[in-house]
Design an enzyme around this catalytic site. Structure first.
Site, short mmCIF file in Angstrom:
data_model
loop_
_atom_site.label_atom_id
_atom_site.label_comp_id
_atom_site.label_asym_id
_atom_site.label_seq_id
_atom_site.Cartn_x
_atom_site.Cartn_y
_atom_site.Cartn_z
N ARG A 47 3.22 17.49 22.95
CA ARG A 47 2.80 16.30 22.17
C ARG A 47 2.29 16.79 20.84
NH1 ARG A 47 -0.67 13.29 25.60
NH2 ARG A 47 1.35 13.20 26.65
N SER B 103 8.99 -15.76 -15.51
CA SER B 103 8.14 -14.78 -16.16
C SER B 103 6.80 -15.42 -16.49
CB SER B 103 8.84 -14.33 -17.45
OG SER B 103 7.91 -13.83 -18.38
#
Lengths: 378, 378, 378, 378
Positions: free
Chosen positions: C305, C266
């Site tokens: 497409r 930490s």
């Protein structure tokens, strides 16, 4: 949902289920038609007889919602059969005055706002109750030390009241969002077939009749407000689910700092005290974010009326209201009567180095309570 | 950077890519540390020498972002190695004054707000340009008849200007949301290890130093504002993608009512005029809603710092800013110089029964332009 | 992703980042063009000189991926500038032989399969390592009693080995899915401009040259296989994240039954031992499901497409591979060297009524190990 | 049932709504309890009288599903009240033999598989019908030229039959996935309270009694199979929605190459011929991907029974089956009797340079039909 009777009650409330039910949608659509006729009558666009006939016919009890739903399949819209039924109900003479100037989307979108208002009102009340419960815990446990936990590890002490104050803040914030939406964004929709209806007097009257706002423009092709509402509902469910997660973690057998007042039982293990409401709130939140995703995605619709996206909004918003109410209600039930074990909380603090100096936490509680009181007084 | 160089440019802008880049995050985190030291110095909490040392060391050019990123893996936080590197840089004496009272989350959350401000500013400018383009089209084509299309079928006439006015409304609405967020919701975060830091004077000073708001409470465990921001960004992308979809549909070979100024070419078919920007905006929106979903879901985090949810916010919000900018920028490029074929629009109106009576549409344009002008004047 | 250097390393592996990098995509696209020329030369469709020229030119080092990415914006496809550059590179005479019969989508879709194969291979290896670690824990702790926990409450005893056996099963199952996909579903794409290319001999040769399967039909407009792959990747990340969640919960300070070998530190609390890898795996999974959602949603594309959906696949699949690798790798690192506290596990069993009778659990371990051994022998 | 009567019919089929209804879930849960008693009786674990009593009591008509749903709220599980009711129904003596060795999750997970089998069977039949319709169109229009469209622009010719052949391929592929899942992955669940039940003889017998597979291990904490099923359902809906999108685009007034046999009508524009079924299929797909996301996300559950994730599966999977059926059924209805305008298709080909040479397309049709015939013969 077909699972409404079996799984539904865990994920919603009876009030909300009613407020967004098929019947409520039907009633809201009819209310739109009646209001439209009323204001059109007032403006001399249709006769007084037509108004009277339409208003009388717009009685939900006269319509068969199941039949309408099945007839809706043919046109991808429940309004088509509804208007047909309404025209039939009023008779041949009045029929042309029904649904005048309006299109399907006007009916559904305006009904959506009416439904949403009722749904928001339920949530505002439930959120107030939930905020009260959080505030209550925050005050009562203002100075009760509890381990602050980060990344699921005990870090440094806070107070249980401070945890509750942060919960409170999340709930108040969500509530502000919904209240703001209710105040500013619930707008009538009257755009006509392709959203070009600009009769602002009629729109204004209709808005007033339905107690909705008059929008700047017809919004059938600009779905921001629906997406915003979706986001606020998901955020509301999220603020509740955050509390539910914390409580489920605190209620773990090994942590045992809280016990819910009405724990769930097991079909096979009599000793268990399951945080049933927390579990249900979390499940409801998972469902809420999914529905919000549908509604955000629905913003990109085709031209003047979307071919799929708009139609996905109706069930998604309905379900989102339901599960948001479920997340809030279960979280409220979970907190109500929550048994808090302050001794255990202190014992869990662990090593000396995290001896409780919880003045900051207590100060935050005071600040949160101040905000809460001020806000609730308004 | 995977996909950033190859697919990235189509989905974002260089400005935004820079504003939310690794380097920008690093700079924002250092800005937080420098500001914290500055205000702590001002309040006599650390020495003037310490302030000078820290501020001088908080120079992004001194840090290796790639190395920090790799070191971050060990602690699931880039702040751990950053603070270590910063402490090393300032020397042993000043080191204890670095990052005082703060925790990793204070740094990242505050940096997130700084990054977000820059990101929002880019979007506000791009949205203003996009709104201007919409307004321009709305005015120029106020009376240009075009088929209104609902459910992908020609319905009744509207005007192309009215279409653009509705686009404008969606963009302005999204812009209002972002502007409101920028004004009210960009708040500093300084909660300390478990979010109990209540030194409101220090928080107030820090907020002022960073030009951020002072939040009611530390928000490390109440993520409403991040979720709100996510929703607004997705809504912004959605408002753009709606325009892109409409233009892609109008640009279809068979409809041919618009041609984008800079159509895309094909690797195999020279005659094609692809609405490339519309396609890119739509792809960006699909990605945007997904990231927004991550950020909504991240609300339910564990206790005082979430074990996974919070960490997912950083890349998700970064990417969300990027693709939102892409959606907006591509839509703007798409509209800029858009060739509008009014003759074709009229021809497509089709059967006589939908003869153009487009007064309502024109009136809506006027209303939208009025709102736009007023809003932009502010 | 712009956050690739700072946040990226926590969420992926260097191997995977390389395998799906821009450069890897470029190399895969060039490999397609070279292979196409090679087989066309073999079939006498283009000259031997053309083949030699094209193959020599298809060297990734000759191309500037950043420039290609920026040029791609104009056409919504990186293939357009790539083919132009390749034609330029081979000279005027050979240019017409470049990209013959192919279209952009052939290049990208086939490259996607090549990329996916490399990505899957990395995952198969990492999953094997993760399975080995699970199997190792399962065997070592076959008879180590631990509380079975349901709904986050202690229920009845199981063994830690049985927990690991269930993890193993999830990992093996995910691995089977990916292995099956690799074996059966990685197919070349060669459909030409509108997907009508049916030259099955050429397709067969090309498939062989690229060591891909020959699909039944061109799949440019039937995206099932991409959606399937997406689902399998998300499921893989989910199987890893399930382990990460369990370990994060077992590693809670109050449970303390496991400690990860390399806990995270930490920036403000030296005593903390954060399960950093578990956190990262969970964040990666949240991102993975979001990308999978994009790819499922992309199935509904327009005609031959898609105008947006297809284009969203490239970054989404790329990112999905990255974060899936991250989820798996972090989970593997988390389990490697995991410290298991059997004494604590027994102590946590709690009340006498849940005295450990863990024969069933041990038998399940044996079954799982048997399956694992058999499967890994293949 | 909120929205089920009004919006539901458009988004599902009556068959599927029944197959996954509350009543169906109840019947499946009772079927599990009856089967469990039956095999336990056969193995001498409970008396013949107990078996007879339990089997007789497991009659859905005897239970009030609404009451069970409301009682389920208290324990976050409908099994708790169901088992209580069942024990009451069989009398005090037989009560201890009810639900022996089983836990809530065994009942629900096994019931989920029974429900899923019925749901899959409906889909397999509907997909066969949809495939037949696609094959029919493919054969009939094998040589009917139509513009191939990429990025929403006319590109080069294909045939309408080839479009249908690609649709067919997507549908067959989805069907293979579901059929494979039905064959291999529908497994009974019997793990007992914490998933340690290893009595493989009992599990084997139970599996046979319920006509489900015997899983390698209890899968209550390894949710791969549920996530896979979710993916396959979403893919199925996607394959249908792709067809719906194509048809909606071809049916546009300006394209006019197809007209659906039963177009939807408008509440305000009598001339409209809306592709209602296409719209409904698209809306259903949007809802399907959202539910699939819930189910993918639910993989990461806590320990031996998840506290929220598992509970979200029940409504999500139920709804996913419903909307997938809706997507498929509406697409089937849309294609049935579809009017194809070959003259218009040819006219839309446009400029001479795209003169139809559609041999490749026709060859692909032949290939697709060959695959289809072979597959359906099996």
């Amino acid at each position: 949902l077909p699972s409404d009777r079996l799984f539904g009650p865990s994920l919603t409330t009876d009030d909300m289920a009613a407020a967004v039910s098929d019947t409520a949608w039907l009633a809201a659509m009819l209310r739109f038609e009646a209001a439209l006729a009323t204001v059109q009558g007032r403006q001399g666009l249709i006769s007084g007889d037509a108004v009277a006939g339409i208003v009388a016919a717009c009685n939900p009890a006269r319509f068969d919602v199941t039949a309408l739903g099945h007839e809706a399949v043919a046109s991808a819209s429940p309004v088509v059969p509804l208007v047909a039924a309404l025209r039939k109900a009023v008779g041949q003479e009045v029929a042309p005055s029904v649904h005048r100037d309006a299109t399907s989307q006007d009916v559904i979108d305006s009904a959506m706002m009416l439904i949403s208002r009722d749904g928001i009102d339920i949530l505002l009340a439930d959120l107030a109750a939930l905020a009260a419960e959080c505030a209550n815990l925050a005050e009562r446990h203002r100075d009760t030390p509890i381990a602050g936990r980060t990344l699921l590890q005990i870090a440094l002490p806070t107070t249980f009241g401070c945890k509750a104050a942060i919960w409170l803040e999340g709930i108040l914030d969500a509530r502000r969002g919904l209240a703001g939406f209710r105040r500013d964004r619930l707008a009538v929709q009257l755009g006509g077939p392709v959203g070009t209806f600009s009769g602002s007097e009629l729109v204004a009257d209709l808005a007033q009749e339905l107690d909705l706002a008059q929008p700047d423009l017809p919004w059938q092709a600009a779905r921001n407000r629906v997406a915003e509402l979706a986001a606020m509902l998901a955020i509301t469910a999220g603020a509740a689910a955050k509390i539910a997660l914390d409580v489920a973690l605190l209620a773990q057998s090994e942590v045992a700092e809280v016990v819910v007042a009405a724990p769930g039982h097991s079909s096979s293990m009599p000793h268990k005290r399951n945080p049933a409401q927390a579990i249900e709130a979390r499940a409801a939140f998972a469902l809420a974010t999914a529905q919000a995703g549908v509604l955000l995605g629905a913003m990109a619709g085709e031209h003047e009326r979307a071919a799929g996206a708009w139609q996905s909004e109706w069930p998604a918003l309905t379900e989102l209201f339901r599960v948001t109410a479920g997340a809030v209600a279960r979280t409220l039930e979970m907190l109500t009567g929550l048994q808090v074990d302050a001794v255990r909380m202190r014992a869990n603090l662990g090593p000396a180095q995290i001896a409780p100096d919880t003045g900051g936490a207590a100060a935050l509680v005071d600040r949160a309570i101040g905000i809460y009181r001020k806000e609730m007084d308004q």
